[in-house]
Design a protein around this motif. Structure first.
Motif, mmCIF file in Angstrom:
data_model
loop_
_atom_site.group_PDB
_atom_site.id
_atom_site.type_symbol
_atom_site.label_atom_id
_atom_site.label_comp_id
_atom_site.label_asym_id
_atom_site.label_seq_id
_atom_site.Cartn_x
_atom_site.Cartn_y
_atom_site.Cartn_z
ATOM 1 N N LEU A 1 0.831 -1.207 0.000
ATOM 2 C CA LEU A 1 0.000 0.000 0.000
ATOM 3 C C LEU A 1 0.865 1.257 0.000
ATOM 4 O O LEU A 1 1.872 1.339 0.709
ATOM 5 C CB LEU A 1 -0.902 0.006 1.245
ATOM 6 N N TRP A 2 0.438 2.241 -0.780
ATOM 7 C CA TRP A 2 1.083 3.567 -0.812
ATOM 8 C C TRP A 2 -0.055 4.566 -0.983
ATOM 9 O O TRP A 2 -0.642 4.665 -2.046
ATOM 10 C CB TRP A 2 2.067 3.649 -1.963
ATOM 11 N N ALA A 3 -0.427 5.274 0.085
ATOM 12 C CA ALA A 3 -1.634 6.103 0.042
ATOM 13 C C ALA A 3 -1.419 7.438 0.732
ATOM 14 O O ALA A 3 -0.664 7.544 1.705
ATOM 15 C CB ALA A 3 -2.802 5.367 0.702
ATOM 16 N N ASN A 4 -2.102 8.454 0.217
ATOM 17 C CA ASN A 4 -2.073 9.797 0.797
ATOM 18 C C ASN A 4 -3.498 10.303 0.967
ATOM 19 O O ASN A 4 -4.411 9.897 0.237
ATOM 20 C CB ASN A 4 -1.330 10.770 -0.129
ATOM 21 N N ASP A 5 -3.672 11.210 1.912
ATOM 22 C CA ASP A 5 -4.970 11.864 2.072
ATOM 23 C C ASP A 5 -4.764 13.232 2.707
ATOM 24 O O ASP A 5 -3.807 13.444 3.466
ATOM 25 C CB ASP A 5 -5.914 11.028 2.949
ATOM 26 N N LYS A 6 -5.658 14.145 2.387
ATOM 27 C CA LYS A 6 -5.681 15.467 3.022
ATOM 28 C C LYS A 6 -7.030 15.621 3.701
ATOM 29 O O LYS A 6 -8.076 15.436 3.075
ATOM 30 C CB LYS A 6 -5.472 16.586 1.997
ATOM 31 N N ARG A 7 -7.019 15.958 4.992
ATOM 32 C CA ARG A 7 -8.252 16.166 5.750
ATOM 33 C C ARG A 7 -8.303 17.620 6.208
ATOM 34 O O ARG A 7 -7.399 18.098 6.903
ATOM 35 C CB ARG A 7 -8.305 15.248 6.982
ATOM 36 N N VAL A 8 -9.344 18.319 5.821
ATOM 37 C CA VAL A 8 -9.545 19.721 6.191
ATOM 38 C C VAL A 8 -10.862 19.828 6.949
ATOM 39 O O VAL A 8 -11.894 19.350 6.475
ATOM 40 C CB VAL A 8 -9.574 20.622 4.938
ATOM 41 N N ARG A 9 -10.828 20.441 8.130
ATOM 42 C CA ARG A 9 -12.042 20.557 8.939
ATOM 43 C C ARG A 9 -12.098 21.926 9.620
ATOM 44 O O ARG A 9 -11.067 22.500 9.962
ATOM 45 C CB ARG A 9 -12.098 19.471 10.023
ATOM 46 N N THR A 10 -13.326 22.372 9.848
ATOM 47 C CA THR A 10 -13.527 23.571 10.658
ATOM 48 C C THR A 10 -14.788 23.386 11.488
ATOM 49 O O THR A 10 -15.709 22.667 11.096
ATOM 50 C CB THR A 10 -13.630 24.837 9.777
ATOM 51 N N ARG A 11 -14.781 24.047 12.647
ATOM 52 C CA ARG A 11 -15.945 23.954 13.553
ATOM 53 C C ARG A 11 -16.096 25.278 14.276
ATOM 54 O O ARG A 11 -15.100 25.928 14.627
ATOM 55 C CB ARG A 11 -15.746 22.821 14.554
ATOM 56 N N PHE A 12 -17.343 25.649 14.519
ATOM 57 C CA PHE A 12 -17.646 26.904 15.191
ATOM 58 C C PHE A 12 -18.553 26.591 16.372
ATOM 59 O O PHE A 12 -19.659 26.073 16.213
ATOM 60 C CB PHE A 12 -18.352 27.865 14.233
ATOM 61 N N SER B 1 -31.178 14.085 10.536
ATOM 62 C CA SER B 1 -30.251 15.212 10.614
ATOM 63 C C SER B 1 -29.034 14.776 11.410
ATOM 64 O O SER B 1 -29.121 13.884 12.260
ATOM 65 C CB SER B 1 -30.925 16.413 11.284
ATOM 66 N N HIS B 2 -27.890 15.411 11.135
ATOM 67 C CA HIS B 2 -26.633 15.024 11.762
ATOM 68 C C HIS B 2 -26.090 16.139 12.645
ATOM 69 O O HIS B 2 -26.202 17.320 12.322
ATOM 70 C CB HIS B 2 -25.585 14.698 10.700
ATOM 71 N N GLY B 3 -25.462 15.736 13.745
ATOM 72 C CA GLY B 3 -24.741 16.665 14.605
ATOM 73 C C GLY B 3 -23.278 16.278 14.651
ATOM 74 O O GLY B 3 -22.895 15.171 14.251
ATOM 75 N N GLN B 4 -22.438 17.181 15.157
ATOM 76 C CA GLN B 4 -20.997 16.953 15.164
ATOM 77 C C GLN B 4 -20.474 16.833 16.588
ATOM 78 O O GLN B 4 -20.937 17.533 17.485
ATOM 79 C CB GLN B 4 -20.270 18.100 14.447
ATOM 80 N N GLY B 5 -19.523 15.933 16.752
ATOM 81 C CA GLY B 5 -18.937 15.763 18.071
ATOM 82 C C GLY B 5 -17.534 15.207 17.985
ATOM 83 O O GLY B 5 -17.039 14.876 16.905
ATOM 84 N N MET B 6 -16.880 15.100 19.131
ATOM 85 C CA MET B 6 -15.569 14.473 19.239
ATOM 86 C C MET B 6 -15.732 13.187 20.037
ATOM 87 O O MET B 6 -16.333 13.180 21.110
ATOM 88 C CB MET B 6 -14.566 15.398 19.920
ATOM 89 N N CYS B 7 -15.207 12.106 19.483
ATOM 90 C CA CYS B 7 -15.373 10.785 20.082
ATOM 91 C C CYS B 7 -14.044 10.315 20.648
ATOM 92 O O CYS B 7 -13.035 10.280 19.940
ATOM 93 C CB CYS B 7 -15.882 9.814 19.011
ATOM 94 N N GLY B 8 -14.038 9.942 21.907
ATOM 95 C CA GLY B 8 -12.818 9.482 22.555
ATOM 96 C C GLY B 8 -12.806 7.979 22.753
ATOM 97 O O GLY B 8 -13.823 7.379 23.107
ATOM 98 N N ALA C 1 -16.478 12.905 14.750
ATOM 99 C CA ALA C 1 -17.471 11.932 14.314
ATOM 100 C C ALA C 1 -18.845 12.591 14.265
ATOM 101 O O ALA C 1 -19.209 13.339 15.173
ATOM 102 C CB ALA C 1 -17.499 10.727 15.257
ATOM 103 N N ASN C 2 -19.578 12.314 13.209
ATOM 104 C CA ASN C 2 -20.972 12.750 13.122
ATOM 105 C C ASN C 2 -21.864 11.793 13.896
ATOM 106 O O ASN C 2 -21.635 10.576 13.901
ATOM 107 C CB ASN C 2 -21.434 12.758 11.661
ATOM 108 N N TYR D 1 -25.585 25.277 24.252
ATOM 109 C CA TYR D 1 -24.376 25.008 23.469
ATOM 110 C C TYR D 1 -24.768 24.565 22.068
ATOM 111 O O TYR D 1 -25.701 23.782 21.891
ATOM 112 C CB TYR D 1 -23.587 23.900 24.166
ATOM 113 N N TYR D 2 -24.047 25.078 21.073
ATOM 114 C CA TYR D 2 -24.290 24.645 19.696
ATOM 115 C C TYR D 2 -22.965 24.722 18.959
ATOM 116 O O TYR D 2 -22.210 25.692 19.114
ATOM 117 C CB TYR D 2 -25.345 25.522 19.027
ATOM 118 N N ALA D 3 -22.657 23.684 18.136
ATOM 119 C CA ALA D 3 -21.303 23.600 17.575
ATOM 120 C C ALA D 3 -21.294 22.880 16.232
ATOM 121 O O ALA D 3 -20.853 21.738 16.138
ATOM 122 C CB ALA D 3 -20.377 22.896 18.561
ATOM 123 N N PRO D 4 -21.752 23.522 15.166
ATOM 124 C CA PRO D 4 -21.698 22.883 13.854
ATOM 125 C C PRO D 4 -20.272 22.827 13.309
ATOM 126 O O PRO D 4 -19.430 23.675 13.618
ATOM 127 C CB PRO D 4 -22.571 23.806 12.989
#
Length: 463
Positions: A160-171, A427-434, A442-443, A187-190
């Motif tokens: 395997l030889w693979a690349n990826d770019k991940r760009v994210r923003t949250r408010f 509908s989807h919400g956004q969060g951080m999964c530990g 993770a949505n 609290y609201y954080a899209p």
């Protein structure tokens, strides 16, 4: 990030004491964070994280090491030190790398780090004004702008030889209502896997007003009753219940060890026939979407539960070995400092046929959980408890008053089987999964749904 010769030498060093598989994961990540509290900028940070992780698999066992020194000499040293945990013979290979092909699910139009900071700060100030001016009862508003650009490279001894770019923003906006010495927070954080064009579609004033609306509603709310009752859970952030109470138990990291409530139940009815649950790493520009997982496998849409029947687990390479099954492109990690394991991407209960209004109007009495907060779950048993950030009492098919202080207590599989109404308003919400491989975006999602019977913890006593 690394040349072919270096990669070959490091991978062969990793197999110098045995092992049947080796992998290199390289990460170069830019992170920005601006926080405004009370109208003033309290934090304005931009940083870079760079490093390399090396993993060796030997049948069902794994060894992991990492470094932020990517010189060939050091990487070979790290690989050999990791390999020293094994007692086998070298398995040097001639490696023929093939560049992996993947679809770009997250096209970016405006580079986050090329936008001037003054424009980002202006977003925060606009949100602060909107949240603070929503109502005099709002005593404090804080807003945070987050941005991230992560470049990864993965190579392994399978070629395997693979690349990826991940760009994210949250408010994120948090508003506090203060009344007679009591405080309630909204609290609201899209967020999304998008560039600065995200803010062409997301109105930061509306985000702030929503946070303030929740705080105001809950400061005037009565305390929730306790007891067993129907519970209507709204869409978007209601999906955190399935994510935590059931999603983690569907991860192969738990299933492979028999420490999951879903272990051994493939093909069995584990939920109401109304329930179809999906984890989809390919939703365009979604918060949890990537083009490849953190082992380099192209992401996909995995049906976990279909019409109540368990169809799939979330599987990574190592736990797939233990379970004698293929990866479902569900391997994720926070950074190069973590070995990857099976995790969720965008997990949700699929839409049904009823409207939200129909579900409420056909309910005699219930707690309506419009937004869920934090909680905890035991993946081995599925037992959970979740705080209700915003709740209401439903009587005779109508929402009659706001309620606060409610907690939902139950068991994941039992709740899945007690779902008797599923709405059409997914509908989807956004969060951080530990979890063991760190904190990842993770949505969570679902339509409005009703659980026929659930234990509610509240301060008011039984009603």
């Amino acid at each position: 990030m690394l040349n072919k010769s270096t990669v070959e030498n490091v991978l062969n060093a990793a197999l110098s004491r045995g092992g049947d598989f080796a992998e290199i994961f390289v990460e170069d990540k830019l992170v920005g964070n601006i926080k405004l509290i009370g109208g003033n900028i309290e934090n304005n940070m931009t940083g870079r994280e760079y490093g390399v992780g090396i993993r060796i698999l030997d049948n069902f066992n794994a060894i992991y090491a990492y470094t932020n020194d990517s010189s060939e000499e050091n990487l070979i040293k790290v690989a050999k030190n990791a390999a020293a945990a094994l007692n086998g013979k070298a398995t040097e290979r001639v490696l023929n790398f093939l560049k992996g092909n993947s679809t770009d699910y997250n096209p970016i139009k405006k580079n986050l780090f090329q936008v001037e900071k003054k424009d980002k700060i202006e977003l925060l100030k606009r949100a602060y004004r909107a949240g603070k001016e929503y109502d005099p009862i709002i005593s404090q508003v804080s807003a945070t702008y987050l941005e991230e650009e992560q470049d990864i490279f993965i190579a392994n001894t399978d070629g395997l030889w693979a690349n990826d770019k991940r760009v994210r923003t949250r408010f994120t906006v948090a508003s506090v209502a203060n009344r007679n010495g009591e405080m309630q927070e909204g609290y609201y954080a899209p967020g999304a896997s998008m560039g600065f064009e995200f803010y062409d579609d997301v109105n930061v004033e509306e985000v702030a007003r929503e946070a303030s609306r929740i705080a105001k509603e809950m400061i005037y709310a009565d305390y929730a009753p306790s007891g067993t009752m129907p519970v209507i859970i709204d869409n978007e952030f209601g999906g955190v219940l399935f994510h935590e109470a059931c999603g983690h138990a569907l991860e192969a990291a738990f299933v492979s060890k028999g420490t999951s409530a879903f272990a051994g139940k493939m093909g069995q009815m584990v939920a109401s026939p109304l329930v179809t649950a999906i984890d989809d790493g390919t939703i365009p520009n979604a918060w949890g979407t990537t083009n490849i997982d953190d082992e380099g496998t192209p992401t996909k849409r995995n049906i976990l539960i279909e019409n109540g029947i368990l169809k799939s687990y979330l599987v990574d390479k190592l736990n797939g070995r233990r379970m004698n099954t293929q990866s479902t492109a569900s391997s994720r990690r926070q950074s190069y400092k973590f070995a990857p394991t099976s995790r969720m991407n965008n997990t949700y209960i699929d839409a049904g046929k009823m409207t939200r209004d129909d579900i409420i109007s056909n309910t005699e009495k219930a707690l309506y959980a419009k937004k869920l907060g934090g909680g905890s779950v035991n993946p081995a048993t599925g037992d959970f408890n979740f705080a209700v950030m915003e709740g209401y009492l439903v009587e005779n098919g109508k929402i009659v008053k706001p309620l606060r202080g409610a907690t939902l207590i139950g068991n994941g599989i039992e709740v899945l089987n007690l779902i008797d109404a599923v709405g059409n308003n997914l509908s989807h919400g956004q969060g951080m999964c530990g979890s063991s491989s760190g904190s990842i975006p993770a949505n969570v999602g679902q339509p409005t749904l009703r659980v026929s019977k659930l234990t509610v913890g509240g301060r008011k006593g039984d009603e």
